[in-house]
Design a protein around this motif. Sequence first.
Motif, PDB file in Angstrom:
ATOM      1  N   TRP A 176      36.192  38.077  44.939  1.00 34.82           N
ATOM      2  CA  TRP A 176      35.781  38.141  46.589  1.00 34.82           C
ATOM      3  C   TRP A 176      34.369  38.891  46.434  1.00 34.82           C
ATOM      4  O   TRP A 176      34.244  40.065  47.480  1.00 34.82           O
ATOM      5  CB  TRP A 176      36.790  38.947  47.382  1.00 34.82           C
ATOM      6  N   ARG A 205      32.140  38.289  48.842  1.00 35.03           N
ATOM      7  CA  ARG A 205      31.727  38.517  50.220  1.00 35.03           C
ATOM      8  C   ARG A 205      30.308  38.370  50.245  1.00 35.03           C
ATOM      9  O   ARG A 205      29.634  38.995  51.007  1.00 35.03           O
ATOM     10  CB  ARG A 205      32.088  39.767  50.678  1.00 35.03           C
ATOM     11  N   ILE A 253      36.970  30.571  53.805  1.00 38.97           N
ATOM     12  CA  ILE A 253      37.104  32.149  54.108  1.00 38.97           C
ATOM     13  C   ILE A 253      35.540  32.627  54.964  1.00 38.97           C
ATOM     14  O   ILE A 253      34.386  32.146  54.444  1.00 38.97           O
ATOM     15  CB  ILE A 253      37.167  32.743  52.717  1.00 38.97           C
ATOM     16  N   HIS A 293      41.908  36.074  57.004  1.00 36.13           N
ATOM     17  CA  HIS A 293      41.428  36.303  55.236  1.00 36.13           C
ATOM     18  C   HIS A 293      41.721  35.324  54.440  1.00 36.13           C
ATOM     19  O   HIS A 293      40.992  34.865  53.571  1.00 36.13           O
ATOM     20  CB  HIS A 293      42.180  37.587  55.048  1.00 36.13           C
ATOM     21  N   ASP A 327      31.997  33.740  50.224  1.00 28.13           N
ATOM     22  CA  ASP A 327      32.704  33.367  48.852  1.00 28.13           C
ATOM     23  C   ASP A 327      33.946  34.228  48.591  1.00 28.13           C
ATOM     24  O   ASP A 327      33.695  35.430  48.602  1.00 28.13           O
ATOM     25  CB  ASP A 327      31.781  33.736  47.836  1.00 28.13           C
ATOM     26  N   GLY A 328      34.873  33.371  49.047  1.00 27.49           N
ATOM     27  CA  GLY A 328      36.306  34.128  48.889  1.00 27.49           C
ATOM     28  C   GLY A 328      36.999  33.822  47.575  1.00 27.49           C
ATOM     29  O   GLY A 328      38.277  33.986  47.466  1.00 27.49           O
ATOM     30  N   THR A 329      36.405  33.651  46.394  1.00 26.76           N
ATOM     31  CA  THR A 329      36.802  33.132  45.372  1.00 26.76           C
ATOM     32  C   THR A 329      36.944  34.627  44.326  1.00 26.76           C
ATOM     33  O   THR A 329      36.185  35.480  44.304  1.00 26.76           O
ATOM     34  CB  THR A 329      36.150  31.862  44.405  1.00 26.76           C
TER      35      THR A 329
END
Length: 375
Positions: free
Chosen positions: A285, A287, A260, A233, A280-282
């Motif tokens: 999230w 996803r 990520i 994660h 995209d984990g910014t």
Amino acid sequence: MSEAIQLLVGTRKGAWIYRSDAGRTGWTAQGPIFLGCIISHLVLDPRDGKTLLMAAATGHLGPTVFSSTDDGETWTEAQRPPAFPKTEDPATGRAVDHTFWLEPGHPSEPGVWWAGTSPPGLFESRDGGATWDSVSGFNDHPNYRDWVPAEAGTPDGPLLNQVVIDPRDAAHMYLATSTAGVFESHDRGATWTPLNQNVEANFLPDPYPEYGQDAHFIALAPTNPDRLWQQNHCGIYRLDRPSDRWERIGNAMPTEIGDIGFTIVPHARDAETAWVFPMDGTQVWPRTSPGGRPAVYRTADGGASWDRQDAGFPTEQGWFTVKRQAFCADRADPLGLYLGTTGGELWMSGDEGGSWRQIAAHLPEIYSVVAAPLP
């Protein structure tokens, strides 16, 4: 050298099997199988080359496991699916919501299978998946409630999402969980030790705890089982035994992409090479593929550097991702890569990621893709 291949595909609303000859150019589809049921995992037993096991969540039967020995034409339900022992104490009572992962046992143990469930539980079958028993060493561990806090979870629930067995030693096993990270056993599951040194959990007060990480996926390098890859994660990691300290190799990924994602795929013949599918984990999230431009990234030097492989993927407006079990490889030369998307598309590369093409579309959300040789 190549061989005829089949792709075992589990989706939110059934299973499909796609088959091709050694050329991997044309594919035929079988399915849907159990249309409307959530199929978390569909796996071929490599020890006999014919037994299929399927983890299903059905409307009327609940969470269960099916087996087939005739290429998926007919299926038999487990006599006793994975289930926690019954108890009258509501504080300790647990019920399996679904079986998430199925793992064939060590080659020296025909008929043995392992399963991971939600909520996190480890189960073993010694009769080819017909009956399953709770593995007390994990499920009844004194620290279980610390490893699996009631409030923890993923959109699909808290998971024991992986069982990995050392090919050299049936007693040496690893687990990946969404609530406590990675665990290791040297006694066939009787005892377990957290294996999370230097793995970040930036959502906790202590960002480097003994346990509490969300290990999305782990994999042993097939040619060097002392090398473990992990998509977490909180980044991409590598562990070279006998060390217990993971190295965050995802720091070498392009900063605009990040490290990520849900899964990592090692090369069948090269312990330095592996692939990831970033998401995209910014911020919130989302996803999805960063910027709506999906791509696979490959390392050929143990994670020191990463190359983008996107030929054939949408160059814009590609807002999908790939779940934990939905990216895999075959053992052909050149190696084939396969992935299924949350948008119901099945993609493949026949040249180790150099180019990609879509081989199926309009399926339900894909949960798992497993490549296996045709019998």
